[in-house]
Scaffold this motif. Sequence first.
Motif, PDB file in Angstrom:
ATOM      1  N   LYS A  43       0.842  -1.184   0.000  1.00  0.00           N
ATOM      2  CA  LYS A  43       0.000   0.000   0.000  1.00  0.00           C
ATOM      3  C   LYS A  43       0.882   1.241   0.000  1.00  0.00           C
ATOM      4  CE  LYS A  43      -4.124  -0.932   2.731  1.00  0.00           C
ATOM      5  NZ  LYS A  43      -4.740  -0.680   4.024  1.00  0.00           N
ATOM      6  N   PRO A  44       0.448   2.281  -0.683  1.00  0.00           N
ATOM      7  CA  PRO A  44       1.179   3.548  -0.551  1.00  0.00           C
ATOM      8  C   PRO A  44       1.072   4.045   0.892  1.00  0.00           C
ATOM      9  CG  PRO A  44      -0.454   3.644  -2.329  1.00  0.00           C
ATOM     10  CD  PRO A  44      -0.642   2.352  -1.616  1.00  0.00           C
ATOM     11  N   ILE A  45       2.107   4.676   1.386  1.00  0.00           N
ATOM     12  CA  ILE A  45       2.120   5.128   2.784  1.00  0.00           C
ATOM     13  C   ILE A  45       0.932   6.035   3.093  1.00  0.00           C
ATOM     14  CG2 ILE A  45       3.402   6.552   4.450  1.00  0.00           C
ATOM     15  CD1 ILE A  45       5.952   5.309   3.346  1.00  0.00           C
ATOM     16  N   GLU A  46       0.572   6.885   2.152  1.00  0.00           N
ATOM     17  CA  GLU A  46      -0.535   7.812   2.426  1.00  0.00           C
ATOM     18  C   GLU A  46      -1.879   7.108   2.584  1.00  0.00           C
ATOM     19  OE1 GLU A  46       0.808   7.709  -1.712  1.00  0.00           O
ATOM     20  OE2 GLU A  46       1.870   8.539  -0.040  1.00  0.00           O
ATOM     21  N   LYS A  47      -2.001   5.855   2.124  1.00  0.00           N
ATOM     22  CA  LYS A  47      -3.256   5.104   2.276  1.00  0.00           C
ATOM     23  C   LYS A  47      -3.230   4.170   3.484  1.00  0.00           C
ATOM     24  CE  LYS A  47      -4.878   5.249  -2.451  1.00  0.00           C
ATOM     25  NZ  LYS A  47      -5.456   4.481  -3.551  1.00  0.00           N
ATOM     26  N   MET A  48      -2.096   4.100   4.176  1.00  0.00           N
ATOM     27  CA  MET A  48      -1.982   3.227   5.350  1.00  0.00           C
ATOM     28  C   MET A  48      -2.644   3.867   6.561  1.00  0.00           C
ATOM     29  SD  MET A  48       1.900   1.860   5.301  1.00  0.00           S
ATOM     30  CE  MET A  48       2.532   0.857   3.994  1.00  0.00           C
ATOM     31  N   THR A  49      -3.144   3.000   7.427  1.00  0.00           N
ATOM     32  CA  THR A  49      -3.663   3.488   8.699  1.00  0.00           C
ATOM     33  C   THR A  49      -2.486   3.788   9.619  1.00  0.00           C
ATOM     34  OG1 THR A  49      -3.744   1.299   9.729  1.00  0.00           O
ATOM     35  CG2 THR A  49      -5.701   1.991   8.478  1.00  0.00           C
ATOM     36  N   GLU A  50      -2.767   4.432  10.727  1.00  0.00           N
ATOM     37  CA  GLU A  50      -1.717   4.754  11.710  1.00  0.00           C
ATOM     38  C   GLU A  50      -1.008   3.484  12.183  1.00  0.00           C
ATOM     39  OE1 GLU A  50       0.507   7.221  14.306  1.00  0.00           O
ATOM     40  OE2 GLU A  50      -0.946   7.843  12.817  1.00  0.00           O
ATOM     41  N   VAL A  51      -1.771   2.436  12.449  1.00  0.00           N
ATOM     42  CA  VAL A  51      -1.209   1.165  12.917  1.00  0.00           C
ATOM     43  C   VAL A  51      -0.295   0.557  11.854  1.00  0.00           C
ATOM     44  CG1 VAL A  51      -1.778  -1.185  13.647  1.00  0.00           C
ATOM     45  CG2 VAL A  51      -3.122   0.738  14.491  1.00  0.00           C
ATOM     46  N   LEU A  56       5.126  -0.750   9.837  1.00  0.00           N
ATOM     47  CA  LEU A  56       6.140  -0.593   8.804  1.00  0.00           C
ATOM     48  C   LEU A  56       7.414   0.013   9.385  1.00  0.00           C
ATOM     49  CD1 LEU A  56       7.073  -0.621   5.844  1.00  0.00           C
ATOM     50  CD2 LEU A  56       5.960   1.613   5.582  1.00  0.00           C
ATOM     51  N   LYS A  57       7.261   1.061  10.178  1.00  0.00           N
ATOM     52  CA  LYS A  57       8.420   1.715  10.799  1.00  0.00           C
ATOM     53  C   LYS A  57       9.157   0.736  11.712  1.00  0.00           C
ATOM     54  CE  LYS A  57      10.993   5.241  11.755  1.00  0.00           C
ATOM     55  NZ  LYS A  57      11.958   5.708  10.780  1.00  0.00           N
ATOM     56  N   LYS A  58       8.411  -0.065  12.460  1.00  0.00           N
ATOM     57  CA  LYS A  58       9.003  -1.060  13.351  1.00  0.00           C
ATOM     58  C   LYS A  58       9.824  -2.076  12.556  1.00  0.00           C
ATOM     59  CE  LYS A  58       7.659  -4.684  16.592  1.00  0.00           C
ATOM     60  NZ  LYS A  58       6.520  -5.386  17.189  1.00  0.00           N
ATOM     61  N   ARG A  59       9.262  -2.567  11.436  1.00  0.00           N
ATOM     62  CA  ARG A  59       9.991  -3.520  10.585  1.00  0.00           C
ATOM     63  C   ARG A  59      11.262  -2.897  10.027  1.00  0.00           C
ATOM     64  NH1 ARG A  59       4.844  -5.059   8.267  1.00  0.00           N
ATOM     65  NH2 ARG A  59       5.330  -3.659   6.559  1.00  0.00           N
ATOM     66  N   GLN A  60      11.165  -1.640   9.575  1.00  0.00           N
ATOM     67  CA  GLN A  60      12.332  -0.959   9.024  1.00  0.00           C
ATOM     68  C   GLN A  60      13.423  -0.802  10.076  1.00  0.00           C
ATOM     69  OE1 GLN A  60      10.372   2.561   7.602  1.00  0.00           O
ATOM     70  NE2 GLN A  60      10.144   1.753   5.523  1.00  0.00           N
ATOM     71  N   LEU A  61      13.045  -0.451  11.295  1.00  0.00           N
ATOM     72  CA  LEU A  61      14.029  -0.293  12.369  1.00  0.00           C
ATOM     73  C   LEU A  61      14.677  -1.629  12.726  1.00  0.00           C
ATOM     74  CD1 LEU A  61      12.149   2.254  14.638  1.00  0.00           C
ATOM     75  CD2 LEU A  61      14.183   2.683  13.237  1.00  0.00           C
ATOM     76  N   LYS A  62      13.896  -2.705  12.746  1.00  0.00           N
ATOM     77  CA  LYS A  62      14.461  -4.027  13.023  1.00  0.00           C
ATOM     78  C   LYS A  62      15.482  -4.412  11.962  1.00  0.00           C
ATOM     79  CE  LYS A  62      10.914  -6.375  15.716  1.00  0.00           C
ATOM     80  NZ  LYS A  62      10.008  -7.519  15.766  1.00  0.00           N
ATOM     81  N   ILE A  63      15.178  -4.113  10.703  1.00  0.00           N
ATOM     82  CA  ILE A  63      16.104  -4.419   9.616  1.00  0.00           C
ATOM     83  C   ILE A  63      17.389  -3.621   9.767  1.00  0.00           C
ATOM     84  CG2 ILE A  63      16.471  -4.153   7.124  1.00  0.00           C
ATOM     85  CD1 ILE A  63      13.471  -4.884   6.792  1.00  0.00           C
ATOM     86  N   GLN A  64      17.264  -2.337  10.111  1.00  0.00           N
ATOM     87  CA  GLN A  64      18.457  -1.497  10.312  1.00  0.00           C
ATOM     88  C   GLN A  64      19.327  -2.049  11.431  1.00  0.00           C
ATOM     89  OE1 GLN A  64      17.072   2.470  11.020  1.00  0.00           O
ATOM     90  NE2 GLN A  64      16.729   2.903   8.843  1.00  0.00           N
ATOM     91  N   ILE A  65      18.707  -2.477  12.517  1.00  0.00           N
ATOM     92  CA  ILE A  65      19.458  -3.028  13.650  1.00  0.00           C
ATOM     93  C   ILE A  65      20.171  -4.307  13.233  1.00  0.00           C
ATOM     94  CG2 ILE A  65      19.200  -4.144  15.912  1.00  0.00           C
ATOM     95  CD1 ILE A  65      16.927  -2.075  16.440  1.00  0.00           C
ATOM     96  N   LYS A  66      19.485  -5.202  12.509  1.00  0.00           N
ATOM     97  CA  LYS A  66      20.101  -6.443  12.052  1.00  0.00           C
ATOM     98  C   LYS A  66      21.284  -6.174  11.136  1.00  0.00           C
ATOM     99  CE  LYS A  66      17.194 -10.376  12.319  1.00  0.00           C
ATOM    100  NZ  LYS A  66      16.323 -11.332  11.764  1.00  0.00           N
TER     101      LYS A  66
END
Length: 70
Positions: A43-51, A56-66
């Motif tokens: 989904k485009p970010i602008e169509k995503m709900t807050e959750v 998505l941000k949580k997944r991106q941060l986990k990937i950066q940490i790994k």
Amino acid sequence: MSEHAYSRAAKHYNVSYQQIRFWMIKTTTNGYIALKDRLGWTKPIEKMTEVERLRLKKRQLKIQIKEQEV
């Protein structure tokens, strides 16, 4: 990753040993972005709900940490 770890991961994710090995080869060669679904299902970010945006941000941060651990 050892063959034993591949087997455990395959059981955990309910996929074949070969699928885990393929994923590992892709991530080793091109990073975790290589596993991105390219079928247009994102989904485009602008169509995503807050959750969804927070997940998505949580997944991106986990990937950066790994990636920093490697």
